[in-house]
Design a protein around this motif. Structure first.
Motif, mmCIF file in Angstrom:
data_model
loop_
_atom_site.group_PDB
_atom_site.id
_atom_site.type_symbol
_atom_site.label_atom_id
_atom_site.label_comp_id
_atom_site.label_asym_id
_atom_site.label_seq_id
_atom_site.Cartn_x
_atom_site.Cartn_y
_atom_site.Cartn_z
ATOM 1 N N ARG A 51 -1.016 4.964 -6.693
ATOM 2 C CA ARG A 51 0.248 5.002 -7.423
ATOM 3 C C ARG A 51 0.360 3.722 -8.238
ATOM 4 O O ARG A 51 -0.161 2.678 -7.869
ATOM 5 C CB ARG A 51 1.445 5.202 -6.512
ATOM 6 C CG ARG A 51 1.708 4.096 -5.545
ATOM 7 C CD ARG A 51 2.977 4.363 -4.734
ATOM 8 N NE ARG A 51 3.227 3.257 -3.852
ATOM 9 C CZ ARG A 51 3.727 2.079 -4.211
ATOM 10 N NH1 ARG A 51 4.050 1.844 -5.454
ATOM 11 N NH2 ARG A 51 3.910 1.116 -3.335
ATOM 12 N N LYS A 54 5.273 2.188 -11.647
ATOM 13 C CA LYS A 54 6.432 3.054 -11.906
ATOM 14 C C LYS A 54 6.410 4.297 -11.016
ATOM 15 O O LYS A 54 7.085 5.282 -11.296
ATOM 16 C CB LYS A 54 6.477 3.446 -13.382
ATOM 17 C CG LYS A 54 6.813 2.253 -14.280
ATOM 18 C CD LYS A 54 7.103 2.705 -15.681
ATOM 19 C CE LYS A 54 7.542 1.514 -16.525
ATOM 20 N NZ LYS A 54 7.784 1.887 -17.913
ATOM 21 N N GLN A 55 5.606 4.245 -9.959
ATOM 22 C CA GLN A 55 5.516 5.308 -8.949
ATOM 23 C C GLN A 55 4.816 6.585 -9.429
ATOM 24 O O GLN A 55 4.935 7.627 -8.773
ATOM 25 C CB GLN A 55 6.892 5.647 -8.363
ATOM 26 C CG GLN A 55 7.674 4.456 -7.829
ATOM 27 C CD GLN A 55 6.910 3.635 -6.795
ATOM 28 O OE1 GLN A 55 6.350 4.176 -5.863
ATOM 29 N NE2 GLN A 55 6.874 2.308 -6.979
ATOM 30 N N VAL A 57 1.749 8.951 -9.612
ATOM 31 C CA VAL A 57 0.742 9.153 -8.575
ATOM 32 C C VAL A 57 -0.518 9.768 -9.194
ATOM 33 O O VAL A 57 -0.436 10.722 -9.972
ATOM 34 C CB VAL A 57 1.284 10.066 -7.458
ATOM 35 C CG1 VAL A 57 0.246 10.256 -6.363
ATOM 36 C CG2 VAL A 57 2.573 9.485 -6.875
ATOM 37 N N GLY A 86 -1.614 4.924 -2.366
ATOM 38 C CA GLY A 86 -0.433 5.648 -1.922
ATOM 39 C C GLY A 86 -0.385 5.673 -0.409
ATOM 40 O O GLY A 86 -1.427 5.691 0.262
ATOM 41 N N LEU A 90 3.262 9.572 1.707
ATOM 42 C CA LEU A 90 3.280 10.159 0.369
ATOM 43 C C LEU A 90 2.115 11.132 0.196
ATOM 44 O O LEU A 90 2.271 12.197 -0.411
ATOM 45 C CB LEU A 90 3.231 9.055 -0.694
ATOM 46 C CG LEU A 90 3.391 9.505 -2.142
ATOM 47 C CD1 LEU A 90 4.758 10.155 -2.370
ATOM 48 C CD2 LEU A 90 3.201 8.320 -3.092
#
Length: 171
Positions: A51, A54-55, A57, A86, A90
């Protein structure tokens, strides 16, 4: 509930995709895979679940012995800042698998389309690609074109580009 290997195989069947599968003891590392899987022809994979800042993935799938510069990979892929791995939570939430079983077949579980799938170009030079079918106790062989077909059917048109064996970048 995440898809099971049988549900994955049913989807592959519905897409007309051959998927010979071999059962073996659980494999958690590339080293174990190389010593315990037996003689399965084709390109064998390793997978990085990443990730960015800014998250966003990413699932990066490459040949098992590929050298990937993690410090510079975000630049190659146009990600926002350096990558981190990650979390296992997640991973389970998005791909429905646990560490040691990461696989492009996990795209079947990402119904929201949050994961960006990247296939390393050298991997795609192999006619047959081998990956875990949602569990590390089996290896499934699939034609490279059929891997793309599967990913597209799950809403994950893969980015195919070279991410391995690139010169490290300075910070």
């Amino acid at each position: 509930m995440p898809a099971t290997p049988d549900q994955l195989f049913a989807l592959l069947d519905s897409l007309g995709i051959a998927h010979p599968t071999v059962s073996h003891p659980p494999l958690f590392t590339v080293e174990q895979s190389q010593s315990l899987r037996g003689k399965i022809p084709g390109g064998h994979t390793k997978n990085l679940f990443l990730r960015d800042k800014k998250q966003a993935v990413y699932l990066v799938t490459a040949l098992e012995d590929a050298d990937i510069d993690l410090k510079g990979l975000h630049r190659v892929l146009g990600a926002s800042g350096r990558f981190s791995f990650g979390s296992s939570d997640l991973l389970l939430e998005l791909l429905g698998v646990t560490p040691g079983s990461v696989t492009p077949f996990g795209a079947i579980n990402d119904t929201a389309g949050r994961v960006i799938v990247v296939l390393d170009a050298p991997l795609m030079e192999h006619a047959i690609i081998n990956a875990h079918p949602l569990t590390n106790t089996m290896t499934t062989s699939i034609a490279r074109e059929d891997l793309v077909k599967f990913l597209e059917a799950t809403g994950h048109t893969p980015r195919i580009e070279r991410v391995s064996s690139l010169a490290p970048t300075a910070d």
